[in-house]
Design an enzyme around this catalytic site. Structure first.
Site, PDB file in Angstrom:
ATOM      1  NE  ARG A 188       7.594  -8.391   6.207  1.00 14.46           N
ATOM      2  CZ  ARG A 188       6.800  -7.695   5.414  1.00 14.46           C
ATOM      3  NH1 ARG A 188       5.479  -7.803   5.553  1.00 14.46           N
ATOM      4  NH2 ARG A 188       7.289  -6.909   4.488  1.00 14.46           N
ATOM      5  NE  ARG A 241       5.065  -5.751   9.551  1.00 13.88           N
ATOM      6  CZ  ARG A 241       4.909  -5.415   8.285  1.00 13.88           C
ATOM      7  NH1 ARG A 241       3.691  -5.375   7.761  1.00 13.88           N
ATOM      8  NH2 ARG A 241       5.943  -5.092   7.546  1.00 13.88           N
ATOM      9  NE  ARG A 247       9.528  -3.287   3.425  1.00 13.74           N
ATOM     10  CZ  ARG A 247       9.008  -3.589   4.617  1.00 13.74           C
ATOM     11  NH1 ARG A 247       9.768  -3.583   5.699  1.00 13.74           N
ATOM     12  NH2 ARG A 247       7.745  -3.890   4.724  1.00 13.74           N
ATOM     13  CE  LYS A 256       0.641  -3.008   1.015  1.00 11.87           C
ATOM     14  NZ  LYS A 256       1.588  -2.218   1.837  1.00 11.87           N
TER      15      LYS A 256
HETATM   16  P1  AP5 Z   1       0.392  -4.018   8.024  1.00 11.70           P
HETATM   17  O1  AP5 Z   1      -1.065  -4.135   7.777  1.00 11.70           O
HETATM   18  O2  AP5 Z   1       1.124  -5.271   8.388  1.00 11.70           O
HETATM   19  O3  AP5 Z   1       1.118  -3.236   6.840  1.00 11.70           O
HETATM   20  P2  AP5 Z   1       1.182  -3.542   5.280  1.00 11.70           P
HETATM   21  O4  AP5 Z   1       0.594  -2.381   4.556  1.00 11.70           O
HETATM   22  O5  AP5 Z   1       0.623  -4.888   4.974  1.00 11.70           O
HETATM   23  O6  AP5 Z   1       2.753  -3.461   5.089  1.00 11.70           O
HETATM   24  P3  AP5 Z   1       3.826  -4.481   4.541  1.00 11.70           P
HETATM   25  O7  AP5 Z   1       5.123  -4.099   5.202  1.00 11.70           O
HETATM   26  O8  AP5 Z   1       3.418  -5.907   4.673  1.00 11.70           O
HETATM   27  O9  AP5 Z   1       3.840  -4.071   3.053  1.00 11.70           O
HETATM   28  P4  AP5 Z   1       4.951  -4.201   2.085  1.00 11.70           P
HETATM   29  O10 AP5 Z   1       4.202  -3.781   0.884  1.00 11.70           O
HETATM   30  O11 AP5 Z   1       6.214  -3.481   2.341  1.00 11.70           O
HETATM   31  O12 AP5 Z   1       5.408  -5.731   2.209  1.00 11.70           O
HETATM   32  P5  AP5 Z   1       5.104  -6.997   1.334  1.00 11.70           P
HETATM   33  O13 AP5 Z   1       5.033  -8.145   2.238  1.00 11.70           O
HETATM   34  O14 AP5 Z   1       3.965  -6.758   0.393  1.00 11.70           O
HETATM   35  O15 AP5 Z   1       0.595  -2.929   9.201  1.00 11.70           O
HETATM   36  C1  AP5 Z   1       1.870  -2.655   9.732  1.00 11.70           C
HETATM   37  C2  AP5 Z   1       1.796  -2.580  11.275  1.00 11.70           C
HETATM   38  O16 AP5 Z   1       0.984  -1.481  11.667  1.00 11.70           O
HETATM   39  C3  AP5 Z   1       1.155  -3.812  11.909  1.00 11.70           C
HETATM   40  O17 AP5 Z   1       1.871  -4.132  13.057  1.00 11.70           O
HETATM   41  C4  AP5 Z   1      -0.284  -3.376  12.225  1.00 11.70           C
HETATM   42  O18 AP5 Z   1      -0.778  -4.037  13.387  1.00 11.70           O
HETATM   43  C5  AP5 Z   1      -0.146  -1.878  12.439  1.00 11.70           C
HETATM   44  N1  AP5 Z   1      -1.291  -1.131  11.908  1.00 11.70           N
HETATM   45  C6  AP5 Z   1      -1.979  -1.376  10.757  1.00 11.70           C
HETATM   46  N2  AP5 Z   1      -2.952  -0.457  10.578  1.00 11.70           N
HETATM   47  C7  AP5 Z   1      -2.851   0.415  11.643  1.00 11.70           C
HETATM   48  C8  AP5 Z   1      -3.580   1.586  12.011  1.00 11.70           C
HETATM   49  N3  AP5 Z   1      -4.577   2.071  11.264  1.00 11.70           N
HETATM   50  N4  AP5 Z   1      -3.194   2.229  13.153  1.00 11.70           N
HETATM   51  C9  AP5 Z   1      -2.141   1.744  13.912  1.00 11.70           C
HETATM   52  N5  AP5 Z   1      -1.448   0.632  13.605  1.00 11.70           N
HETATM   53  C10 AP5 Z   1      -1.790  -0.035  12.466  1.00 11.70           C
HETATM   54  O19 AP5 Z   1       6.426  -7.087   0.414  1.00 11.70           O
HETATM   55  C11 AP5 Z   1       7.677  -7.460   0.961  1.00 11.70           C
HETATM   56  C12 AP5 Z   1       8.719  -7.536  -0.156  1.00 11.70           C
HETATM   57  O20 AP5 Z   1       8.341  -8.534  -1.138  1.00 11.70           O
HETATM   58  C13 AP5 Z   1       8.912  -6.264  -0.993  1.00 11.70           C
HETATM   59  O21 AP5 Z   1       9.804  -5.360  -0.378  1.00 11.70           O
HETATM   60  C14 AP5 Z   1       9.467  -6.857  -2.313  1.00 11.70           C
HETATM   61  O22 AP5 Z   1      10.836  -7.181  -2.192  1.00 11.70           O
HETATM   62  C15 AP5 Z   1       8.686  -8.153  -2.448  1.00 11.70           C
HETATM   63  N6  AP5 Z   1       7.461  -7.986  -3.248  1.00 11.70           N
HETATM   64  C16 AP5 Z   1       6.169  -8.169  -2.803  1.00 11.70           C
HETATM   65  N7  AP5 Z   1       5.277  -7.939  -3.787  1.00 11.70           N
HETATM   66  C17 AP5 Z   1       6.014  -7.612  -4.889  1.00 11.70           C
HETATM   67  C18 AP5 Z   1       5.666  -7.232  -6.213  1.00 11.70           C
HETATM   68  N8  AP5 Z   1       4.375  -7.173  -6.607  1.00 11.70           N
HETATM   69  N9  AP5 Z   1       6.664  -6.947  -7.068  1.00 11.70           N
HETATM   70  C19 AP5 Z   1       7.966  -7.023  -6.707  1.00 11.70           C
HETATM   71  N10 AP5 Z   1       8.363  -7.352  -5.454  1.00 11.70           N
HETATM   72  C20 AP5 Z   1       7.395  -7.643  -4.548  1.00 11.70           C
END
Ligand code: AP5
Length: 244
Positions: free
Chosen positions: A191, A158, A202, A44
């Site tokens: 992270r 990552r 997660r 994402k």
């Molecule tokens: P990347 O694009 O970074 O992955 P992502 O989908 O953005 O994953 P996140 O870990 O950021 O999502 P998340 O939802 O767990 O975390 P968030 O910050 O929202 O890709 C990952 C890696 O793969 C990268 O290194 C990239 O280069 C590589 N890659 C990407 N695409 C690829 C491909 N096609 N092929 C190969 N490699 C690829 O949330 C963190 C925390 O915040 C949560 O756990 C929660 O505690 C809190 N939080 C956030 N939002 C909320 C909410 N709405 N409600 C409650 N708590 C929340």
């Protein structure tokens, strides 16, 4: 009232020109309101900057906003830290509040990408109420469908640039210089929640609390399912097809 005027003479000509060109390119673009849903590591945050630039949208990533609040030790950050460290969701009220505020930014004039929000059905219902008040509708929900087995390698390799949220990967998307952001030259970090143990929790939260959000939007007929396990540029092509 404090003045927020900017002295344009202090801004380099190249930056001004680039901003003018961006605004000219963006003027004819239609509004778009998008939600990106997928498990941690599904891509994402990687696809968002591309969609943002191509469609002139703002990128509202609740994870990035919460991490910024944690590192600034704001009252919101202090409340969110414990749940985030454990890989659990923070409370619905906290995230709904930050999204409501963030959507008012001028950069959201052409619409937004919600990345990581809504993550529970209660958040989705609150979002509906918020958008109804603004007379706005979600156009598409991009479902980053991927097998859990692929995600550990993605998460463990990552590296991110905290200020912009740009993601890199040691194997799949390496920066030009190891450990350094391509755009600013600033250091990249890993992270705190990107460990195998926290990833497990997660993923559990995703399947139990966020998967039902996909069903919620499927009933409205606006979900597009992507093959998020494909290479990065193939996923970008799929996104372009869906949004064209
Ligand atoms: P990347 O694009 O970074 O992955 P992502 O989908 O953005 O994953 P996140 O870990 O950021 O999502 P998340 O939802 O767990 O975390 P968030 O910050 O929202 O890709 C990952 C890696 O793969 C990268 O290194 C990239 O280069 C590589 N890659 C990407 N695409 C690829 C491909 N096609 N092929 C190969 N490699 C690829 O949330 C963190 C925390 O915040 C949560 O756990 C929660 O505690 C809190 N939080 C956030 N939002 C909320 C909410 N709405 N409600 C409650 N708590 C929340």
């Amino acid at each position: 009232m404090a003045s927020s005027s900017v002295n344009l003479e202090e801004i380099p000509s190249e930056s001004l020109m680039n901003e003018l060109l961006r605004r000219m390119k963006c003027a004819p673009k239609p509004e778009k309101h998008l939600i990106l849903i997928g498990p941690p590591g599904s891509g994402k945050g990687t696809q968002s900057p591309i969609i943002k630039d191509e469609h002139c949208l703002c990128h509202l990533a609740t994870g990035d906003m919460l991490r910024a609040a944690v590192s600034a030790k704001t009252p919101l950050g202090i409340k969110a830290k414990e749940s985030m460290d454990k890989g659990e969701l923070v409370s619905d009220d906290l995230v709904v509040g930050i999204i409501d505020e963030a959507m008012k930014k001028p950069s959201c004039k052409k619409g937004f990408i919600l990345d990581g929000f809504p993550r529970t059905v209660a958040q989705a219902q609150k979002l509906d109420e918020m958008l109804e008040r603004q007379g706005v509708k979600i156009d598409k929900v991009l479902d980053f469908a991927i097998d859990d087995a692929v995600l550990e390698e993605r998460i463990s390799g990552r590296w991110i640039h905290p200020a912009s949220g740009r993601s890199y990967h040691t194997k799949f998307a390496p920066p030009r210089v190891p450990g350094v952001d391509d755009v600013t030259g600033e250091p990249l970090i890993q992270r705190k929640d990107d460990t195998a143990a926290v990833l497990k929790s997660r993923l559990e939260s995703f399947h139990r609390q966020t998967q039902p959000v996909i069903n919620y939007y499927s009933k409205k007929g606006i979900v597009a399912t992507l093959h998020a396990e494909k290479p990065l540029s193939d996923v970008t092509d799929e996104v372009r097809k869906v949004l064209s």
